[in-house]
Scaffold this active site. Sequence first.
Site, PDB file in Angstrom:
ATOM      1  N   ILE A 116       0.844  -1.207   0.000  1.00 27.73           N
ATOM      2  CA  ILE A 116       0.000   0.000   0.000  1.00 27.73           C
ATOM      3  C   ILE A 116       0.877   1.254   0.000  1.00 27.73           C
ATOM      4  CG2 ILE A 116      -1.942   1.185   1.085  1.00 27.73           C
ATOM      5  CD1 ILE A 116      -2.655  -1.451   2.475  1.00 27.73           C
ATOM      6  N   PHE A 156       2.493   3.901   7.331  1.00 27.83           N
ATOM      7  CA  PHE A 156       2.065   2.589   6.816  1.00 27.83           C
ATOM      8  C   PHE A 156       2.899   1.464   7.416  1.00 27.83           C
ATOM      9  CE2 PHE A 156       0.861   5.545   3.485  1.00 27.83           C
ATOM     10  CZ  PHE A 156      -0.329   5.054   2.999  1.00 27.83           C
ATOM     11  N   GLU A 179       4.402  -4.757  10.455  1.00 27.20           N
ATOM     12  CA  GLU A 179       4.406  -6.172  10.110  1.00 27.20           C
ATOM     13  C   GLU A 179       2.943  -6.496   9.848  1.00 27.20           C
ATOM     14  OE1 GLU A 179       6.768  -8.280   9.692  1.00 27.20           O
ATOM     15  OE2 GLU A 179       8.519  -7.506  10.741  1.00 27.20           O
ATOM     16  N   THR A 236      -6.426  -1.060  10.502  1.00 29.51           N
ATOM     17  CA  THR A 236      -7.104  -2.150   9.801  1.00 29.51           C
ATOM     18  C   THR A 236      -8.440  -2.510  10.445  1.00 29.51           C
ATOM     19  OG1 THR A 236      -6.930  -4.521   9.330  1.00 29.51           O
ATOM     20  CG2 THR A 236      -5.701  -3.740  11.209  1.00 29.51           C
ATOM     21  N   ASP A 237      -9.340  -3.082   9.630  1.00 28.18           N
ATOM     22  CA  ASP A 237     -10.636  -3.551  10.157  1.00 28.18           C
ATOM     23  C   ASP A 237     -10.465  -4.705  11.144  1.00 28.18           C
ATOM     24  OD1 ASP A 237      -9.831  -5.480   8.305  1.00 28.18           O
ATOM     25  OD2 ASP A 237     -11.752  -5.611   7.269  1.00 28.18           O
ATOM     26  N   GLU A 238      -9.279  -5.346  11.133  1.00 36.13           N
ATOM     27  CA  GLU A 238      -9.088  -6.520  11.984  1.00 36.13           C
ATOM     28  C   GLU A 238      -9.121  -6.170  13.474  1.00 36.13           C
ATOM     29  OE1 GLU A 238      -6.441  -9.575  10.762  1.00 36.13           O
ATOM     30  OE2 GLU A 238      -6.403  -8.877   8.693  1.00 36.13           O
ATOM     31  N   TYR A 247      -1.369 -10.048  15.233  1.00 35.52           N
ATOM     32  CA  TYR A 247      -1.306  -8.903  14.305  1.00 35.52           C
ATOM     33  C   TYR A 247      -2.396  -7.891  14.654  1.00 35.52           C
ATOM     34  CZ  TYR A 247      -2.493  -6.159  10.132  1.00 35.52           C
ATOM     35  OH  TYR A 247      -2.815  -5.129   9.285  1.00 35.52           O
ATOM     36  N   ALA A 295      -4.126  -7.559  17.353  1.00 36.31           N
ATOM     37  CA  ALA A 295      -3.944  -6.960  18.691  1.00 36.31           C
ATOM     38  C   ALA A 295      -2.884  -5.866  18.645  1.00 36.31           C
ATOM     39  CB  ALA A 295      -3.548  -8.050  19.691  1.00 36.31           C
ATOM     40  N   LYS A 337      -2.175  -3.966  16.066  1.00 35.26           N
ATOM     41  CA  LYS A 337      -2.737  -2.793  15.384  1.00 35.26           C
ATOM     42  C   LYS A 337      -3.727  -2.061  16.295  1.00 35.26           C
ATOM     43  CE  LYS A 337      -2.115  -1.689  11.628  1.00 35.26           C
ATOM     44  NZ  LYS A 337      -1.064  -0.824  10.996  1.00 35.26           N
ATOM     45  N   ASN A 359      -9.661  -5.330   3.561  1.00 27.35           N
ATOM     46  CA  ASN A 359      -8.594  -5.998   2.799  1.00 27.35           C
ATOM     47  C   ASN A 359      -8.319  -5.323   1.459  1.00 27.35           C
ATOM     48  OD1 ASN A 359      -8.546  -8.004   4.756  1.00 27.35           O
ATOM     49  ND2 ASN A 359      -8.356  -9.636   3.240  1.00 27.35           N
ATOM     50  N   GLY A 411      -7.645 -19.623  15.232  1.00 25.39           N
ATOM     51  CA  GLY A 411      -8.292 -18.320  15.526  1.00 25.39           C
ATOM     52  C   GLY A 411      -8.722 -17.577  14.280  1.00 25.39           C
TER      53      GLY A 411
HETATM   54  N1  LIG Z   1      -2.881  -5.111   3.106  1.00 26.39           N
HETATM   55  C1  LIG Z   1      -4.098  -4.882   3.591  1.00 26.39           C
HETATM   56  O1  LIG Z   1      -5.081  -5.470   3.133  1.00 26.39           O
HETATM   57  C2  LIG Z   1      -4.301  -3.872   4.692  1.00 26.39           C
HETATM   58  C3  LIG Z   1      -5.602  -3.542   5.067  1.00 26.39           C
HETATM   59  C4  LIG Z   1      -5.799  -2.574   6.063  1.00 26.39           C
HETATM   60  C5  LIG Z   1      -4.713  -1.960   6.652  1.00 26.39           C
HETATM   61  N2  LIG Z   1      -3.458  -2.305   6.288  1.00 26.39           N
HETATM   62  C6  LIG Z   1      -2.336  -1.603   6.936  1.00 26.39           C
HETATM   63  O2  LIG Z   1      -1.687  -0.845   5.922  1.00 26.39           O
HETATM   64  C7  LIG Z   1      -0.288  -0.773   6.187  1.00 26.39           C
HETATM   65  C8  LIG Z   1       0.493  -1.286   5.001  1.00 26.39           C
HETATM   66  O3  LIG Z   1       0.083  -2.632   4.728  1.00 26.39           O
HETATM   67  P1  LIG Z   1       0.733  -3.457   3.524  1.00 26.39           P
HETATM   68  O4  LIG Z   1      -0.200  -4.538   3.191  1.00 26.39           O
HETATM   69  O5  LIG Z   1       1.218  -2.527   2.497  1.00 26.39           O
HETATM   70  O6  LIG Z   1       1.981  -4.092   4.298  1.00 26.39           O
HETATM   71  P2  LIG Z   1       3.318  -4.685   3.685  1.00 26.39           P
HETATM   72  O7  LIG Z   1       3.717  -5.760   4.652  1.00 26.39           O
HETATM   73  O8  LIG Z   1       3.152  -5.017   2.265  1.00 26.39           O
HETATM   74  O9  LIG Z   1       4.331  -3.477   3.828  1.00 26.39           O
HETATM   75  C9  LIG Z   1       4.742  -3.001   5.088  1.00 26.39           C
HETATM   76  C10 LIG Z   1       6.037  -2.228   4.907  1.00 26.39           C
HETATM   77  O10 LIG Z   1       6.442  -1.734   6.187  1.00 26.39           O
HETATM   78  C11 LIG Z   1       7.840  -1.954   6.326  1.00 26.39           C
HETATM   79  N3  LIG Z   1       8.100  -2.056   7.777  1.00 26.39           N
HETATM   80  C12 LIG Z   1       7.632  -2.993   8.640  1.00 26.39           C
HETATM   81  N4  LIG Z   1       8.098  -2.746   9.879  1.00 26.39           N
HETATM   82  C13 LIG Z   1       8.883  -1.639   9.789  1.00 26.39           C
HETATM   83  C14 LIG Z   1       9.639  -0.890  10.719  1.00 26.39           C
HETATM   84  N5  LIG Z   1       9.718  -1.268  11.993  1.00 26.39           N
HETATM   85  N6  LIG Z   1      10.294   0.209  10.290  1.00 26.39           N
HETATM   86  C15 LIG Z   1      10.247   0.592   8.989  1.00 26.39           C
HETATM   87  N7  LIG Z   1       9.558  -0.089   8.041  1.00 26.39           N
HETATM   88  C16 LIG Z   1       8.890  -1.188   8.450  1.00 26.39           C
HETATM   89  C17 LIG Z   1       8.124  -3.238   5.575  1.00 26.39           C
HETATM   90  O11 LIG Z   1       9.491  -3.364   5.205  1.00 26.39           O
HETATM   91  C18 LIG Z   1       7.198  -3.061   4.378  1.00 26.39           C
HETATM   92  O12 LIG Z   1       7.830  -2.340   3.339  1.00 26.39           O
HETATM   93  C19 LIG Z   1      -0.056  -1.590   7.467  1.00 26.39           C
HETATM   94  O13 LIG Z   1      -0.037  -0.712   8.544  1.00 26.39           O
HETATM   95  C20 LIG Z   1      -1.277  -2.510   7.540  1.00 26.39           C
HETATM   96  O14 LIG Z   1      -1.574  -2.864   8.862  1.00 26.39           O
HETATM   97  C21 LIG Z   1      -3.218  -3.242   5.317  1.00 26.39           C
END
Ligand SMILES: NC(=O)c1ccc[n+]([C@@H]2O[C@H](COP(=O)([O-])OP(=O)(O)OC[C@H]3O[C@@H](n4cnc5c(N)ncnc54)[C@H](O)[C@@H]3O)[C@@H](O)[C@H]2O)c1
Length: 334
Positions: free
Chosen positions: A21, A88, A91, A131-133, A155, A157, A159, A184, A280
């Site tokens: 994202i 963003f 993990e 996230t919605d989770e 995860y 928890a 967030k 998602n 879970g």
């Molecule tokens: N993918 C989904 O469907 C979804 C839905 C709702 C919310 N989100 C939220 O959106 C955000 C991005 O999700 P995504 O799917 O792109 O995740 P992703 O795992 O594809 O990317 C996460 C990025 O964060 C970096 N990262 C992780 N820990 C880090 C740290 N400590 N310091 C610096 N960089 C770090 C990783 O290297 C990676 O590039 C997250 O916060 C996730 O919780 C994702």
Amino acid sequence: MRNINQLKDAKILVTGGLVFIGSNFILYLFDKFPNCKIINLDAEFVGSNKKNLKQVANKKKYQYVKGNINNKAKIEKLIQDCDVIFNFAAESHVDRSIDNPKPFFDSNIMGTYTILEAIRKFDKKLIHISTDEVFGSLKTGSATEKIAFNPSSPYAASKASAELLVNSYFVTYGIDSIITRCTNNYGPRQFPEKLIPKVILLASENNKIPIYGTGKNIRDWIYVLDHCDAILKVYQHGKKGSSYNIAGHNEIDNITIVKSILKIMGRSANLIKYVKDRPGHDLRYSLKTTKIKKEIGWKPKYTFEDGLRITINWYLNNRSWWQSISKNSMGRTK
Ligand SMILES: NC(=O)c1ccc[n+]([C@@H]2O[C@H](COP(=O)([O-])OP(=O)(O)OC[C@H]3O[C@@H](n4cnc5c(N)ncnc54)[C@H](O)[C@@H]3O)[C@@H](O)[C@H]2O)c1
């Protein structure tokens, strides 16, 4: 309301911009505001790939910094120098959080804490991506912004904890923060440990496709650019200290998604293989989005059918992007 044009020459810090994202958001911002300055801070964890941003890598206004959001000195320096931070970095894979929760608490909780301390020190704006989770499984109905958190996985928890921290810094220190909470996402550049890209890749090579349990788990799916658009609109029109649900309004169970992908790709449903369910495993997530519609006037533009076709085509046209990814890093259920 913030003037969106402020972004046209703003200095923007995006954390976690190397994978899904975050990288789409950076490309989306440059598309809208070619002259803004974007600094992307990423720790290069699972799935990170600099090729995701090759279109802007040589742009003067783009700067990449390798680093962890837990690095106080680095975060302070970057935040001091920026106008707004879109967080963003996290993990993000539920299966990995079940195998080993600690890195999720480090990045998602302590990392958010480190950012919050710098935000209050330098008085900057934070848009925190959640996230919605956090609401856990809902048999019926949809979660409004007001219902209690009930996360199931480590995860979710982590967030939920991050959200509570952001809110506490708003209430206690008056920081300028907004939380967005999305369902998602799917679309280009998603690491293939997640359902949709994993199914596309396995199907393209006629490999078996593992489905947890009965495949009846329901998620709402949103095309990633709709999510990016919502985040930008929330930045512009959102209320300080508030949170906003974002959804695609496509509640679909996993087996239906997999069958739709196989149909579009002209592959047989015999590739589907049911495997032992994830512990879970939440049955259904659902968000009510009346608030973002009413206050911000945002709604998604992409239909699920259009978004899915664009996504499938992107993966099929970018084989070199994923063929170099080790099969082991795609997740344990292949
Ligand atoms: N993918 C989904 O469907 C979804 C839905 C709702 C919310 N989100 C939220 O959106 C955000 C991005 O999700 P995504 O799917 O792109 O995740 P992703 O795992 O594809 O990317 C996460 C990025 O964060 C970096 N990262 C992780 N820990 C880090 C740290 N400590 N310091 C610096 N960089 C770090 C990783 O290297 C990676 O590039 C997250 O916060 C996730 O919780 C994702």
